[in-house]
Write a protein that holds these residues in place. Structure first.
Motif, PDB file in Angstrom:
ATOM      1  N   PRO A  35     -31.014 -29.493  52.439  1.00  0.00           N
ATOM      2  CA  PRO A  35     -30.931 -30.675  51.557  1.00  0.00           C
ATOM      3  C   PRO A  35     -31.754 -31.840  52.118  1.00  0.00           C
ATOM      4  O   PRO A  35     -32.226 -31.775  53.256  1.00  0.00           O
ATOM      5  N   SER A  36     -31.868 -32.896  51.341  1.00  0.00           N
ATOM      6  CA  SER A  36     -32.716 -34.037  51.731  1.00  0.00           C
ATOM      7  C   SER A  36     -32.293 -34.697  53.032  1.00  0.00           C
ATOM      8  O   SER A  36     -33.121 -35.272  53.736  1.00  0.00           O
ATOM      9  N   ASP A  37     -30.994 -34.639  53.334  1.00  0.00           N
ATOM     10  CA  ASP A  37     -30.481 -35.320  54.532  1.00  0.00           C
ATOM     11  C   ASP A  37     -29.051 -34.834  54.759  1.00  0.00           C
ATOM     12  O   ASP A  37     -28.520 -34.039  53.953  1.00  0.00           O
ATOM     13  N   ALA A  38     -28.422 -35.358  55.811  1.00  0.00           N
ATOM     14  CA  ALA A  38     -26.988 -35.096  56.000  1.00  0.00           C
ATOM     15  C   ALA A  38     -26.225 -35.793  54.877  1.00  0.00           C
ATOM     16  O   ALA A  38     -26.684 -36.813  54.337  1.00  0.00           O
ATOM     17  N   PHE A  39     -25.074 -35.239  54.519  1.00  0.00           N
ATOM     18  CA  PHE A  39     -24.207 -35.877  53.524  1.00  0.00           C
ATOM     19  C   PHE A  39     -23.298 -36.867  54.241  1.00  0.00           C
ATOM     20  O   PHE A  39     -22.843 -36.605  55.354  1.00  0.00           O
ATOM     21  N   ILE A  40     -23.037 -37.992  53.605  1.00  0.00           N
ATOM     22  CA  ILE A  40     -22.087 -38.960  54.145  1.00  0.00           C
ATOM     23  C   ILE A  40     -20.803 -38.800  53.344  1.00  0.00           C
ATOM     24  O   ILE A  40     -20.771 -39.087  52.135  1.00  0.00           O
ATOM     25  N   LEU A  41     -19.788 -38.276  54.005  1.00  0.00           N
ATOM     26  CA  LEU A  41     -18.503 -38.044  53.331  1.00  0.00           C
ATOM     27  C   LEU A  41     -17.566 -39.200  53.637  1.00  0.00           C
ATOM     28  O   LEU A  41     -17.596 -39.774  54.734  1.00  0.00           O
ATOM     29  N   GLY A  42     -16.738 -39.541  52.664  1.00  0.00           N
ATOM     30  CA  GLY A  42     -15.786 -40.626  52.901  1.00  0.00           C
ATOM     31  C   GLY A  42     -14.925 -40.879  51.680  1.00  0.00           C
ATOM     32  O   GLY A  42     -14.992 -40.129  50.696  1.00  0.00           O
ATOM     33  N   ASP A  43     -14.123 -41.922  51.769  1.00  0.00           N
ATOM     34  CA  ASP A  43     -13.251 -42.297  50.647  1.00  0.00           C
ATOM     35  C   ASP A  43     -13.793 -43.555  49.992  1.00  0.00           C
ATOM     36  O   ASP A  43     -14.209 -44.496  50.687  1.00  0.00           O
ATOM     37  N   LEU A  44     -13.768 -43.550  48.666  1.00  0.00           N
ATOM     38  CA  LEU A  44     -14.196 -44.719  47.901  1.00  0.00           C
ATOM     39  C   LEU A  44     -13.208 -44.887  46.759  1.00  0.00           C
ATOM     40  O   LEU A  44     -13.029 -43.939  45.959  1.00  0.00           O
ATOM     41  N   GLU A  45     -12.582 -46.046  46.679  1.00  0.00           N
ATOM     42  CA  GLU A  45     -11.605 -46.294  45.607  1.00  0.00           C
ATOM     43  C   GLU A  45     -10.558 -45.171  45.533  1.00  0.00           C
ATOM     44  O   GLU A  45     -10.185 -44.719  44.453  1.00  0.00           O
ATOM     45  N   GLY A  46     -10.159 -44.673  46.696  1.00  0.00           N
ATOM     46  CA  GLY A  46      -9.115 -43.644  46.736  1.00  0.00           C
ATOM     47  C   GLY A  46      -9.582 -42.249  46.349  1.00  0.00           C
ATOM     48  O   GLY A  46      -8.762 -41.333  46.250  1.00  0.00           O
ATOM     49  N   ARG A  47     -10.903 -42.056  46.159  1.00  0.00           N
ATOM     50  CA  ARG A  47     -11.422 -40.724  45.801  1.00  0.00           C
ATOM     51  C   ARG A  47     -12.308 -40.211  46.936  1.00  0.00           C
ATOM     52  O   ARG A  47     -12.983 -40.993  47.607  1.00  0.00           O
ATOM     53  N   LYS A  48     -12.328 -38.884  47.083  1.00  0.00           N
ATOM     54  CA  LYS A  48     -13.178 -38.299  48.122  1.00  0.00           C
ATOM     55  C   LYS A  48     -14.601 -38.151  47.575  1.00  0.00           C
ATOM     56  O   LYS A  48     -14.805 -37.481  46.545  1.00  0.00           O
ATOM     57  N   VAL A  49     -15.559 -38.771  48.240  1.00  0.00           N
ATOM     58  CA  VAL A  49     -16.935 -38.712  47.748  1.00  0.00           C
ATOM     59  C   VAL A  49     -17.896 -38.200  48.822  1.00  0.00           C
ATOM     60  O   VAL A  49     -17.599 -38.237  50.013  1.00  0.00           O
ATOM     61  N   ALA A  50     -19.041 -37.718  48.319  1.00  0.00           N
ATOM     62  CA  ALA A  50     -20.117 -37.271  49.213  1.00  0.00           C
ATOM     63  C   ALA A  50     -21.384 -37.986  48.771  1.00  0.00           C
ATOM     64  O   ALA A  50     -21.790 -37.868  47.612  1.00  0.00           O
ATOM     65  N   PHE A  51     -21.990 -38.732  49.693  1.00  0.00           N
ATOM     66  CA  PHE A  51     -23.217 -39.467  49.357  1.00  0.00           C
ATOM     67  C   PHE A  51     -24.425 -38.767  49.954  1.00  0.00           C
ATOM     68  O   PHE A  51     -24.409 -38.348  51.107  1.00  0.00           O
ATOM     69  N   LEU A  52     -25.494 -38.678  49.157  1.00  0.00           N
ATOM     70  CA  LEU A  52     -26.754 -38.109  49.639  1.00  0.00           C
ATOM     71  C   LEU A  52     -27.906 -39.041  49.263  1.00  0.00           C
ATOM     72  O   LEU A  52     -28.032 -39.432  48.096  1.00  0.00           O
ATOM     73  N   ALA A  53     -28.730 -39.386  50.238  1.00  0.00           N
ATOM     74  CA  ALA A  53     -29.947 -40.163  49.944  1.00  0.00           C
ATOM     75  C   ALA A  53     -30.996 -39.168  49.437  1.00  0.00           C
ATOM     76  O   ALA A  53     -31.450 -38.308  50.201  1.00  0.00           O
TER      77      ALA A  53
END
Ligand SMILES: CSC[C@H]1O[C@H](OP(=O)(O)O)[C@H](O)[C@@H]1O
Ligand SMILES: Nc1ncnc2[nH]cnc12
Length: 286
Positions: A35-53
């Motif tokens: 993939p383009s980069d490592a994924f940044i996993l975390g919580d946002l507004e009480g939901r589990k999210v994965a961010f990718l640049a």
């Protein structure tokens, strides 16, 4: 267990997601490469999210070099059911002004050097793509714009060009004559692959320029785009956050069953290697 339910793909100008807590970084390997980069996993507004640049942190990857399959497959592997994409676009209509947000509901394909499917190598499948974005995610984006107090227009046609050069004036005017709304270089392959992976997908397109057709504006340049992106980054993050908070918990759209009637190949004829490579997408149907 799913590591994330919502994926966020940050495009030009959005290389991190403010507001995440419990942050950890994860590299995901896929049968389609990196993939383009490592994924940044975390919580946002009480939901589990994965961010990718999308272009990698530091913006290192050209649109034509993006490994779209690895990016979408990795989202699936993390358990993501919905992808919120954020992208910079040029405007093809007077009414879409720089700093406006548009949530496209159609695409025109002007790319020619990209792989846009997970299938092949012995497995043939044709997913429906008449409605290429998930209506729930798109509606959530436009409502979130309203909630945050920014212009967010529902619907519009996104021309996906190959790049990396911007369009000629003749091309820009041609797309305008087709009635298209905005132009970018990245979203169509993501939408196609997300559909094949049965992930909901929609984009919040941030208008940064009038491309090169507008007589009253200079032709698009990167410094112009970057200036608008800087102005808009805060709003983009706010809208994504509001959209995550408002996203319905369960899916009632058809995106999660996109492959149900799409696989044409006789199950007995599917090569073992292909079956193994696509197990994550196909196991429930084989
Ligand atoms: C920064 S100008 C061109 C570049 O911006 C858009 O990127 P993204 O869709 O990732 O926000 C456009 O598609 C081009 O890749
Ligand atoms: N004018 C333009 N053409 C293609 N991609 C873009 N991304 C931002 N502005 C663009």
């Amino acid at each position: 267990m799913s590591k994330a339910e919502i994926g966020i793909i940050g495009g030009s100008g959005l290389y991190a997601m403010p507001g995440l807590s419990n942050i950890r970084e994860e590299r995901v390997t896929t049968p389609f490469g990196e993939p383009s980069d490592a994924f940044i996993l975390g919580d946002l507004e009480g939901r589990k999210v994965a961010f990718l640049a999308r272009h990698g942190r530091g913006h290192r990857i050209l649109p034509s070099e993006l490994n779209f399959r690895a990016n979408i497959y990795a989202m699936k592997a993390l358990g993501v059911e919905r992808i919120l994409s954020v992208s910079a676009v040029g405007s093809l209509k007077e009414e879409h002004k720089p700093t406006d947000f548009v949530v496209p509901d159609q695409f025109i394909d002007r790319t020619f050097a990209r792989v846009s499917t997970f299938f092949g190598e012995g497995i043939v499948a044709h997913v429906a793509f008449g409605d290429p974005v998930c209506a729930t995610v798109a509606d959530t984006f436009t409502s979130a714009c309203k909630a945050v107090g920014v212009v967010g227009k529902a619907g519009g046609t996104y021309v996906c060009m190959e790049g990396p050069q911007f369009s000629t004036r003749a091309e820009s005017n041609l797309y305008r004559s087709w009635g298209a709304d905005v132009i970018g270089m990245t979203n169509l392959q993501e939408a196609k692959l997300a559909r094949e992976a049965e992930i909901c997908y929609a984009t919040m397109a941030m208008v940064t320029d009038y491309d090169c057709w507008h007589e009253g504006h200079d032709d698009v340049t990167i410094d112009q785009i970057v200036a608008v992106l800087h102005q808009n980054a805060e709003n983009a993050a706010k809208v994504v956050r509001a959209a995550v908070a408002a996203m319905p918990e369960t899916r009632t759209c058809g995106c999660g069953e996109a492959l149900k009637f799409a696989i044409l190949t006789d199950r007995k004829a599917i090569p073992a290697e292909a079956r193994k490579k696509l197990a994550l997408l196909l196991d429930k149907y084989l």
